[in-house]
Design an enzyme around this catalytic site. Structure first.
Site, PDB file in Angstrom:
ATOM      1  N   GLY A 214       0.826  -1.214   0.000  1.00 30.23           N
ATOM      2  CA  GLY A 214       0.000   0.000   0.000  1.00 30.23           C
ATOM      3  C   GLY A 214       0.847   1.245   0.000  1.00 30.23           C
ATOM      4  O   GLY A 214       2.062   1.179  -0.142  1.00 30.23           O
ATOM      5  N   ASN A 215       0.204   2.387   0.133  1.00 32.99           N
ATOM      6  CA  ASN A 215       0.944   3.645   0.236  1.00 32.99           C
ATOM      7  C   ASN A 215       0.250   4.569   1.232  1.00 32.99           C
ATOM      8  O   ASN A 215      -0.787   4.236   1.784  1.00 32.99           O
ATOM      9  CB  ASN A 215       1.100   4.305  -1.144  1.00 32.99           C
ATOM     10  N   ARG A 216       0.833   5.738   1.457  1.00 30.04           N
ATOM     11  CA  ARG A 216       0.396   6.593   2.561  1.00 30.04           C
ATOM     12  C   ARG A 216      -0.752   7.547   2.206  1.00 30.04           C
ATOM     13  O   ARG A 216      -1.128   8.375   3.014  1.00 30.04           O
ATOM     14  CB  ARG A 216       1.564   7.448   3.049  1.00 30.04           C
TER      15      ARG A 216
END
Ligand code: CTP
Length: 409
Positions: A214-216
């Site tokens: 995932g990412n932020r």
């Protein structure tokens, strides 16, 4: 300045709550008056322990009021609320927020709040523990559901030397938000009849049933675009990886992976007049997704990655006449150069570039500082909250589309 501001001639009630940040409302008052607004200060009894009535009377457009029971006007509580174009409460303490959420009207400010149909902006400030208390969280949610605009506190040094979330937003930020209310009202029809597709949030690419890559991204900027497009009269579909409550003019499709987002976007792309790709789409995904949880005892797994489909590039290559496409470039280096490359490579009309390493821009924070790159030009927008950024960009893009005859009136 006063003539060009949408606040020129507007009647503003400035409510001041009893918190240490009350002294900052003096600056807010000055800036609102500078923009040509007629500002009536209303101070609560507890605010008078922090600031003086005289200061507000001297700088306000009329003398400050501090009680329901003073003056010759028999019904000032209804009059103030009825006449106001907007009510700004700064600082909005936990106590004022709770009273307003519960409909308690036991002094001039709370009575004015309950007796108005004007938009209300609550500029919250309090200690971090109070801001995070479930009662405050629920009261804020209640107020937002009722259409109250809550400007959340910022992080920084608080009274007593603590560091954390709770500090009152800057006067500039409050003024921009209040100005946005009036410029938005003028723009209520700007996107009417237009179908707008917005993506928001970071995609999650599964590795097994439990883990993902995932990412932020928090989705905040994309959600702000969807909300403002709806305010401007558009029919909006928001394809989001984060949960969002549907609105009257916002349909929400929740997705998880880049592939799901690709499928949802392409099912709607053709009928969309404007697509805003604010989502942080993963560039790579695991080639194999284990159907069962990967176990530690088998040693560190080798995860082989493969590229995901590039949604924006796909939209750009299939772009039809009368369609406008806005992409994003979240960079950690030089945003303009990268944005220009993405504009060209992906055949977008606009790319919104930001440097996500800046503390007050990019992921998870409520503010953003962006540059809008298009054609051979670019415009840089000052630091502002994400809703205001969305409002400015959508106004700019819509005006461009009409001027270039991409859209007809
Ligand atoms: N984007 C997309 N599909 C992908 C990757 C990105 O639609 N598979 C979109 C994003 O929504 C954004 C734009 O492309 O609007 C730029 O995304 P970004 O991650 O900044 O750029 P990349 O294309 O991934 O390029 P690079 O890795 O060189 O930064």
């Amino acid at each position: 300045m006063s003539n060009s501001s949408p606040l020129n001639g507007k009647r503003i009630v400035l409510g001041v709550g009893g918190g240490i940040a009350a002294y900052k409302s003096v600056e807010l008052l000055r800036q609102l008056v500078d923009r040509g607004a007629f500002v009536s200060p209303v101070l609560t009894q507890s605010s008078l322990r922090f600031v003086g009535e005289t200061t507000f009377s001297a700088l306000g457009s009329e003398r400050a009021r501090t009680s329901l029971w003073e003056g010759d006007d028999p019904i000032p509580h209804t009059l103030l609320g009825q006449r106001a174009d907007v009510i700004v409460v700064s600082p909005a303490t936990a106590d004022l927020i709770a009273k307003y959420a519960a409909g308690i009207a036991d002094d001039l400010l709370t009575t004015t709040l309950v007796a108005t149909n004007a938009p209300v902006v609550m500029v919250a400030a309090m200690h971090t523990e109070m801001w995070q208390h479930p009662s405050v969280v629920e009261n804020i949610a209640t107020l937002r559901r009722r259409g109250v605009i809550v400007i959340e506190p910022e992080s920084g040094r608080l009274a007593g030397g603590d560091i954390g979330v709770g500090r009152l937003a800057t006067a500039e930020r409050v003024v921009t938000t209040v100005e946005g209310l009036f410029s938005r009202a003028d723009k209520r029809e700007l996107l009417s009849g237009k179908r707008v597709l917005v993506t928001a949030g970071g995609t999650r690419e599964a590795i097994d049933p439990v883990r993902y890559i995932g990412n932020r991204s928090s989705g905040k900027q994309g959600i702000a675009f969807a909300e403002v497009a709806a305010d401007f009269g558009a029919e909006v579909t928001l394809v989001s990886t984060v949960p969002v409550t549907e609105g009257l003019a916002i349909k929400v499709i929740e997705v998880e992976s880049a592939q799901e987002m690709f499928d949802a976007v392409f099912a709607l792309a053709d009928e969309s007049d404007l697509v805003v790709m604010a989502a942080a789409v993963a560039d790579f995904r695991s080639k194999l997704i284990s159907p069962t949880k990967i176990k530690k005892k088998n040693g560190a797994p080798q995860i082989v990655l493969e590229p995901t489909p590039d949604i924006l590039a796909g939209l750009g290559s299939a772009k039809r006449k009368n369609q406008v496409i806005v992409g994003f470039a979240a960079e950690t280096g030089d945003p303009e150069t990268e944005a220009r490359r993405k504009l060209r490579d992906k055949n977008a009309d606009f790319v919104v570039a930001n440097n996500v390493l800046e503390p007050d821009a990019g992921f998870a924070v409520d503010t953003n500082r962006v540059t809008l790159v298009y054609g051979d030009s670019m415009v840089s927008l000052a630091l502002s909250d994400k809703r205001d950024i969305a409002s400015r960009i959508l106004s700019f893009v819509a005006e461009w589309a009409f001027k270039q005859s991409v859209w007809s009136e």
